[in-house]
Motif scaffolding. Structure first.
Motif, short mmCIF file in Angstrom:
data_model
loop_
_atom_site.label_atom_id
_atom_site.label_comp_id
_atom_site.label_asym_id
_atom_site.label_seq_id
_atom_site.Cartn_x
_atom_site.Cartn_y
_atom_site.Cartn_z
N THR A 1 14.83 0.39 -2.81
CA THR A 1 14.13 0.79 -4.04
C THR A 1 12.64 0.97 -3.73
O THR A 1 12.01 0.09 -3.16
CB THR A 1 14.32 -0.25 -5.15
OG1 THR A 1 15.72 -0.47 -5.37
CG2 THR A 1 13.65 0.21 -6.44
N ILE A 2 12.13 2.12 -4.15
CA ILE A 2 10.70 2.42 -3.93
C ILE A 2 10.03 2.55 -5.29
O ILE A 2 10.44 3.37 -6.12
CB ILE A 2 10.52 3.72 -3.11
CG1 ILE A 2 11.28 3.61 -1.79
CG2 ILE A 2 9.05 4.00 -2.86
CD1 ILE A 2 11.42 4.92 -1.06
N LYS A 3 9.00 1.73 -5.51
CA LYS A 3 8.28 1.75 -6.78
C LYS A 3 6.82 2.12 -6.54
O LYS A 3 6.20 1.66 -5.58
CB LYS A 3 8.34 0.38 -7.46
CG LYS A 3 9.75 -0.08 -7.83
CD LYS A 3 9.71 -1.46 -8.47
CE LYS A 3 11.11 -1.96 -8.79
NZ LYS A 3 11.08 -3.33 -9.37
N VAL A 4 6.31 2.96 -7.43
CA VAL A 4 4.90 3.34 -7.36
C VAL A 4 4.30 3.09 -8.75
O VAL A 4 4.83 3.57 -9.76
CB VAL A 4 4.72 4.83 -6.99
CG1 VAL A 4 3.24 5.13 -6.74
CG2 VAL A 4 5.55 5.18 -5.77
N LYS A 5 3.22 2.32 -8.80
CA LYS A 5 2.59 2.07 -10.09
C LYS A 5 1.09 1.88 -9.93
O LYS A 5 0.59 1.55 -8.85
CB LYS A 5 3.21 0.86 -10.77
CG LYS A 5 3.03 -0.46 -10.05
CD LYS A 5 3.69 -1.58 -10.84
CE LYS A 5 3.54 -2.92 -10.13
NZ LYS A 5 4.16 -4.03 -10.89
N TYR A 6 0.41 2.11 -11.04
CA TYR A 6 -1.05 1.97 -11.05
C TYR A 6 -1.41 0.61 -11.64
O TYR A 6 -0.91 0.22 -12.69
CB TYR A 6 -1.69 3.08 -11.88
CG TYR A 6 -3.16 2.84 -12.16
CD1 TYR A 6 -4.10 2.87 -11.13
CD2 TYR A 6 -3.59 2.58 -13.46
CE1 TYR A 6 -5.42 2.63 -11.39
CE2 TYR A 6 -4.94 2.35 -13.72
CZ TYR A 6 -5.85 2.38 -12.69
OH TYR A 6 -7.17 2.14 -12.94
N LEU A 7 -2.25 -0.14 -10.94
CA LEU A 7 -2.74 -1.43 -11.42
C LEU A 7 -4.11 -1.21 -12.05
O LEU A 7 -5.06 -0.79 -11.37
CB LEU A 7 -2.84 -2.43 -10.26
CG LEU A 7 -1.54 -2.72 -9.50
CD1 LEU A 7 -1.78 -3.74 -8.39
CD2 LEU A 7 -0.45 -3.22 -10.43
N ASP A 8 -4.18 -1.47 -13.32
CA ASP A 8 -5.42 -1.20 -14.09
C ASP A 8 -6.56 -2.13 -13.64
O ASP A 8 -6.38 -2.98 -12.79
CB ASP A 8 -5.12 -1.39 -15.59
CG ASP A 8 -6.06 -0.57 -16.46
OD1 ASP A 8 -7.08 -0.10 -15.93
OD2 ASP A 8 -5.77 -0.40 -17.65
N LEU A 9 -7.70 -1.94 -14.27
CA LEU A 9 -8.87 -2.75 -13.97
C LEU A 9 -8.54 -4.23 -14.13
O LEU A 9 -7.74 -4.61 -15.00
CB LEU A 9 -10.02 -2.36 -14.90
CG LEU A 9 -10.54 -0.93 -14.74
CD1 LEU A 9 -11.60 -0.64 -15.80
CD2 LEU A 9 -11.15 -0.73 -13.36
N PRO A 10 -9.08 -5.12 -13.33
CA PRO A 10 -10.15 -4.86 -12.36
C PRO A 10 -9.65 -4.37 -11.00
O PRO A 10 -10.46 -4.08 -10.14
CB PRO A 10 -10.82 -6.23 -12.22
CG PRO A 10 -9.68 -7.20 -12.40
CD PRO A 10 -8.76 -6.58 -13.42
N ASP A 11 -8.31 -4.33 -10.79
CA ASP A 11 -7.80 -3.92 -9.47
C ASP A 11 -8.10 -2.45 -9.18
O ASP A 11 -8.55 -2.10 -8.11
CB ASP A 11 -6.28 -4.17 -9.40
CG ASP A 11 -5.95 -5.64 -9.53
OD1 ASP A 11 -6.57 -6.43 -8.81
OD2 ASP A 11 -5.09 -5.99 -10.34
N ASN A 12 -7.79 -1.59 -10.18
CA ASN A 12 -8.02 -0.15 -10.04
C ASN A 12 -7.46 0.37 -8.72
O ASN A 12 -8.18 0.93 -7.88
CB ASN A 12 -9.51 0.18 -10.16
CG ASN A 12 -9.76 1.69 -10.19
OD1 ASN A 12 -8.92 2.44 -10.67
ND2 ASN A 12 -10.89 2.12 -9.68
N CYS A 13 -6.16 0.17 -8.52
CA CYS A 13 -5.55 0.61 -7.28
C CYS A 13 -4.11 1.05 -7.53
O CYS A 13 -3.52 0.78 -8.57
CB CYS A 13 -5.58 -0.49 -6.23
SG CYS A 13 -4.60 -1.95 -6.67
N LEU A 14 -3.59 1.78 -6.56
CA LEU A 14 -2.20 2.25 -6.60
C LEU A 14 -1.37 1.32 -5.73
O LEU A 14 -1.77 1.01 -4.59
CB LEU A 14 -2.12 3.68 -6.06
CG LEU A 14 -0.92 4.51 -6.51
CD1 LEU A 14 -1.01 4.80 -8.00
CD2 LEU A 14 -0.88 5.82 -5.73
#
Length: 361
Positions: free
Chosen positions: A268-281
């Motif tokens: 399983t491959i998951k891609v998600k955006y981590l909001d602030l303060p991380d601000n990363c994919l």
């Protein structure tokens, strides 16, 4: 009228008074001398006692100093002797650590640093063994195959059988490609460690790269009946990256998941955006494979590190994950692994997203 005073009587009284005074003075002098003599005797006694006490104290101080020095010397000499013997063991190739030894804080700290050095030397020795294993497996095997196939071609064994002759040529080509790939990976890692690798950054999306990797590796997964599922997020921001290098990371992680997952397993491959303060994919690649022992999780990203699962099973050579870590670090990201032995593993890495501000590293 005044009464006449007889001089004789006056002289007599004067004599008696003076005599009395002299007698009293002599008594006073005698008492003073006696008191002085007593004080002198007492002073001598006190001086003698003080001298005896000082002498006794000096003897006690000397004895205690000797005892303390003896035990201090012993407490220092013993751990130093242990360190000395351990140094000889290291010279003979034995890198075991020193157990807990009673010693002063400075010696204990030295022993702790010595243990750290032993552990590092042990890691380097294991790395050397793994490198020799890698060279013998990844380089010697294709060289042997090329040599044998070339000898058979030169001997003209299959000159009358074009199909087998063609197969030998194919083997030579495949093994040459494998050899070149192995050498290139070693050279890539050496360049990355020397900070000589060039990266070509541009704004791009990571999702098409993952799709491209899945399309390339799907036939290999299909042969093992392994199902690959891609779960993307709705909104994925762009990232500043070297697309070829990130492709290399994703391809390596998916290929490892396929390699170490048994037949009819899943990835399983998951891609998600981590909001602030991380601000990363964040990209996660999980599998239902054999998993990784907990004591190996901190070492799997070291070069030439192998994951040992029993006496007969040795998985991987360690170059791919080490290269992946260098690439992710160069993108100011992080890479790590979570695993439960015999239940599967999950590899994760993050990359700074272009959203509000460029993230400095």
């Amino acid at each position: 009228m005044d009464k006449a005073y007889d001089p004789e009587i006056y002289k007599k009284k004067k004599y008696l008074i003076v005599k009395s005074i002299n007698i009293n003075l002599k008594k006073i002098i005698k008492l003073a001398r006696k008191s002085r003599n007593n004080k002198i005797v007492l002073s001598k006694q006190i001086s003698s006692s003080v001298t005896n006490i000082m002498l006794f104290t000096a003897i006690l101080v000397f004895i205690f100093s000797f005892i303390i020095s003896f035990y201090n010397t012993k407490s220092i000499n013993k751990p130093i002797q242990i360190l000395k013997n351990k140094t000889k063991d290291i010279a003979n190739g034995e890198f075991g650590t020193i157990g807990s030894i009673p010693a002063p804080s400075e010696i204990s700290e030295l022993a702790n640093h010595f243990n750290i050095m032993c552990l590092r030397l042990q890691e380097l020795d294991e790395m050397k063994t793994d490198f020799v294993s890698y060279v013998s497996h990844e380089l010697r095997t294709p060289l042997t195959a090329i040599k044998e196939a070339s000898s058979m071609l030169l001997d003209g064994i299959y000159t009358k059988e074009p199909e087998k002759h063609e197969n030998l040529l194919s083997i030579v080509k495949e093994e040459c490609d494998r050899l070149i790939k192995s050498v290139n990976r070693i050279l890539d890692l050496s360049c990355m460690e020397a900070h000589m690798t060039k990266y070509f950054f541009r704004k791009a999306s990571v999702f098409p790269i993952i799709q491209k990797c899945i399309l390339k590796l799907a036939p290999i997964a299909r042969k093992k009946n392994i199902e690959i599922e891609l779960i993307p997020a709705n909104l994925l921001p762009e990232i500043n990256m070297d697309e070829d290098r990130i492709y290399q990371v994703i391809e390596n992680l998916i290929a490892n998941a396929i390699k170490f997952t048994s037949k009819k397993g899943s990835i399983t491959i998951k891609v998600k955006y981590l909001d602030l303060p991380d601000n990363c994919l964040k990209v996660s690649i999980s599998d239902t494979g054999c998993g990784i022992p907990k004591n190996q999780l901190t070492r799997i990203f070291d070069k030439f590190t192998r994951i040992e699962m029993g006496e007969k099973t040795i998985l991987g050579t360690g170059l791919g994950l080490s290269i992946s870590k260098h690439i992710v670090n160069a993108h100011c990201g992080k890479i790590w692994a979570d695993s439960t032995q015999y239940k599967g593993s999950e590899f994760n890495f993050t990359l700074p997203a272009i959203l509000l501000k460029a993230k400095k590293c």
